[in-house]
Write a protein that holds these residues in place. Structure first.
Motif, mmCIF file in Angstrom:
data_model
loop_
_atom_site.group_PDB
_atom_site.id
_atom_site.type_symbol
_atom_site.label_atom_id
_atom_site.label_comp_id
_atom_site.label_asym_id
_atom_site.label_seq_id
_atom_site.Cartn_x
_atom_site.Cartn_y
_atom_site.Cartn_z
ATOM 1 N N MET A 2 49.718 14.528 77.000
ATOM 2 C CA MET A 2 49.831 15.870 77.558
ATOM 3 C C MET A 2 49.210 15.928 78.958
ATOM 4 O O MET A 2 49.795 16.496 79.879
ATOM 5 N N ARG A 3 48.051 15.328 79.123
ATOM 6 C CA ARG A 3 47.420 15.281 80.444
ATOM 7 C C ARG A 3 48.270 14.487 81.434
ATOM 8 O O ARG A 3 48.439 14.890 82.577
ATOM 9 N N GLN A 4 48.813 13.379 80.975
ATOM 10 C CA GLN A 4 49.630 12.528 81.848
ATOM 11 C C GLN A 4 50.860 13.269 82.354
ATOM 12 O O GLN A 4 51.290 13.071 83.482
ATOM 13 N N TYR A 5 51.428 14.130 81.520
ATOM 14 C CA TYR A 5 52.656 14.819 81.895
ATOM 15 C C TYR A 5 52.438 16.256 82.350
ATOM 16 O O TYR A 5 53.350 17.068 82.292
ATOM 17 N N GLY A 6 51.224 16.570 82.789
ATOM 18 C CA GLY A 6 51.054 17.813 83.519
ATOM 19 C C GLY A 6 50.204 18.901 82.941
ATOM 20 O O GLY A 6 50.100 19.955 83.539
ATOM 21 N N ALA A 7 49.602 18.702 81.809
ATOM 22 C CA ALA A 7 48.748 19.758 81.264
ATOM 23 C C ALA A 7 47.452 19.140 80.773
ATOM 24 O O ALA A 7 47.457 18.104 80.131
ATOM 25 N N ASP A 8 46.356 19.770 81.071
ATOM 26 C CA ASP A 8 45.068 19.312 80.578
ATOM 27 C C ASP A 8 44.916 19.820 79.149
ATOM 28 O O ASP A 8 44.681 20.999 78.909
ATOM 29 N N ALA A 9 45.072 18.926 78.206
ATOM 30 C CA ALA A 9 45.119 19.296 76.793
ATOM 31 C C ALA A 9 43.855 19.982 76.309
ATOM 32 O O ALA A 9 43.915 20.823 75.435
ATOM 33 N N SER A 34 56.285 24.567 61.885
ATOM 34 C CA SER A 34 57.208 24.583 63.033
ATOM 35 C C SER A 34 58.096 23.344 63.039
ATOM 36 O O SER A 34 57.653 22.251 62.701
ATOM 37 N N VAL A 35 59.330 23.549 63.438
ATOM 38 C CA VAL A 35 60.252 22.434 63.659
ATOM 39 C C VAL A 35 60.527 22.381 65.158
ATOM 40 O O VAL A 35 61.097 23.311 65.720
ATOM 41 N N ILE A 36 60.086 21.306 65.791
ATOM 42 C CA ILE A 36 60.262 21.131 67.226
ATOM 43 C C ILE A 36 61.020 19.826 67.418
ATOM 44 O O ILE A 36 60.632 18.792 66.871
ATOM 45 N N SER A 37 62.125 19.890 68.181
ATOM 46 C CA SER A 37 62.941 18.694 68.352
ATOM 47 C C SER A 37 63.720 18.759 69.654
ATOM 48 O O SER A 37 63.742 19.780 70.334
ATOM 49 N N ALA A 38 64.346 17.648 69.972
ATOM 50 C CA ALA A 38 65.292 17.555 71.082
ATOM 51 C C ALA A 38 66.433 16.668 70.594
ATOM 52 O O ALA A 38 66.260 15.893 69.653
ATOM 53 N N THR A 39 67.587 16.794 71.222
ATOM 54 C CA THR A 39 68.739 16.010 70.792
ATOM 55 C C THR A 39 69.236 15.095 71.907
ATOM 56 O O THR A 39 68.904 15.279 73.073
ATOM 57 N N ASN A 40 70.010 14.106 71.492
ATOM 58 C CA ASN A 40 70.684 13.228 72.443
ATOM 59 C C ASN A 40 72.078 12.913 71.920
ATOM 60 O O ASN A 40 72.357 13.040 70.736
ATOM 61 N N ILE A 41 72.937 12.533 72.837
ATOM 62 C CA ILE A 41 74.263 12.031 72.478
ATOM 63 C C ILE A 41 74.165 10.508 72.471
ATOM 64 O O ILE A 41 73.587 9.914 73.389
ATOM 65 N N SER A 42 74.672 9.888 71.438
ATOM 66 C CA SER A 42 74.724 8.430 71.374
ATOM 67 C C SER A 42 76.169 7.994 71.203
ATOM 68 O O SER A 42 76.930 8.617 70.458
ATOM 69 N N ILE A 43 76.514 6.944 71.908
ATOM 70 C CA ILE A 43 77.836 6.325 71.787
ATOM 71 C C ILE A 43 77.604 4.909 71.301
ATOM 72 O O ILE A 43 76.987 4.099 71.995
ATOM 73 N N LEU A 44 78.069 4.630 70.096
ATOM 74 C CA LEU A 44 77.921 3.308 69.487
ATOM 75 C C LEU A 44 79.279 2.628 69.470
ATOM 76 O O LEU A 44 80.266 3.230 69.033
ATOM 77 N N ARG A 83 64.120 17.597 78.589
ATOM 78 C CA ARG A 83 64.148 18.333 77.310
ATOM 79 C C ARG A 83 63.225 17.668 76.292
ATOM 80 O O ARG A 83 62.579 18.346 75.495
ATOM 81 N N PHE A 84 63.160 16.334 76.335
ATOM 82 C CA PHE A 84 62.252 15.632 75.431
ATOM 83 C C PHE A 84 60.805 15.884 75.841
ATOM 84 O O PHE A 84 59.943 16.101 74.991
ATOM 85 N N VAL A 85 60.529 15.870 77.131
ATOM 86 C CA VAL A 85 59.175 16.177 77.614
ATOM 87 C C VAL A 85 58.804 17.606 77.215
ATOM 88 O O VAL A 85 57.688 17.858 76.738
ATOM 89 N N SER A 86 59.721 18.537 77.395
ATOM 90 C CA SER A 86 59.469 19.934 77.042
ATOM 91 C C SER A 86 59.187 20.086 75.550
ATOM 92 O O SER A 86 58.258 20.801 75.155
ATOM 93 N N ALA A 87 59.972 19.423 74.703
ATOM 94 C CA ALA A 87 59.756 19.506 73.253
ATOM 95 C C ALA A 87 58.400 18.899 72.883
ATOM 96 O O ALA A 87 57.649 19.484 72.088
ATOM 97 N N ALA A 88 58.078 17.757 73.456
ATOM 98 C CA ALA A 88 56.795 17.117 73.157
ATOM 99 C C ALA A 88 55.633 17.988 73.643
ATOM 100 O O ALA A 88 54.615 18.122 72.954
ATOM 101 N N MET A 89 55.786 18.598 74.814
ATOM 102 C CA MET A 89 54.733 19.476 75.337
ATOM 103 C C MET A 89 54.573 20.706 74.435
ATOM 104 O O MET A 89 53.449 21.132 74.146
#
Length: 175
Positions: A159-166, A104-114, A133-139
């Motif tokens: 996972m437990r900290q962010y709402g699910a008992d792993a 599986s490929v699981i990811s999230a994206t961001n916009i960066s301005i340098l 979106r990052f929390v969702s991808a990690a979950m």
């Protein structure tokens, strides 16, 4: 305002990407930090504004060496815009996580301005993204790893900290 040529900006961003790729591969985040000017301003909307390498360095080490950052394998740009008049590179960065065990490929994206400072250094970076979106991808990664028996203790704690008992989600799915 100092104007930089398109070639200089493109070359500096190419070096930035190569440095970030090496950092992700070696897990040594210092070279990433060293490509910022000593007085860099780094705006990270979920964390706040950091000023100077001395504030950026501990943050990046802490972020990239704990879950989910320590499961991100690379940070490739999906597209870039070179804005010569402002000396900026605007890009979308992907943040794929390591394979949980089934390809599986699981990811999230961001916009960066340098914003370029010259001499191969960046004077400002701003990361724009939806933290949920990052929390969702990690979950999603955690749930997949749990199914496959590859969930680490650190990821289970997150996972437990962010709402699910792993350790009990599998039981709930079977009911």
């Amino acid at each position: 305002m100092i104007m930089f040529s398109r070639d200089e900006l493109a070359g500096a961003f190419e070096r930035f990407e190569a440095t970030v790729a090496r950092a992700a591969e070696t897990r040594d985040w210092d070279p990433w930090v060293e490509q910022y000017a000593p007085d860099v301003t780094y705006v990270e909307h979920a964390v706040g504004t950091m000023r100077g390498r001395d504030e950026v360095r501990p943050w990046i080490w802490r972020t990239m060496e704990s879950f989910p950052g320590n499961h991100m394998t690379s940070f490739p740009s999906l597209w870039t815009v070179i804005d010569e008049p402002t000396g900026r590179i605007i890009c979308e960065l992907d943040n794929p996580m390591r394979d949980p065990g089934d390809g599986s490929v699981i990811s999230a994206t961001n916009i960066s301005i340098l914003t370029y400072a010259g001499d191969g250094l960046w004077r400002r970076q701003e990361d724009i993204y939806n933290p949920l979106r990052f929390v969702s991808a990690a979950m999603k990664w955690c749930r997949k790893a749990e199914e496959l028996g590859t969930l680490t203790d650190e990821a289970a704690d997150w996972m437990r900290q962010y709402g699910a008992d792993a350790r009990s989600t599998e039981g709930r799915r079977q009911r």
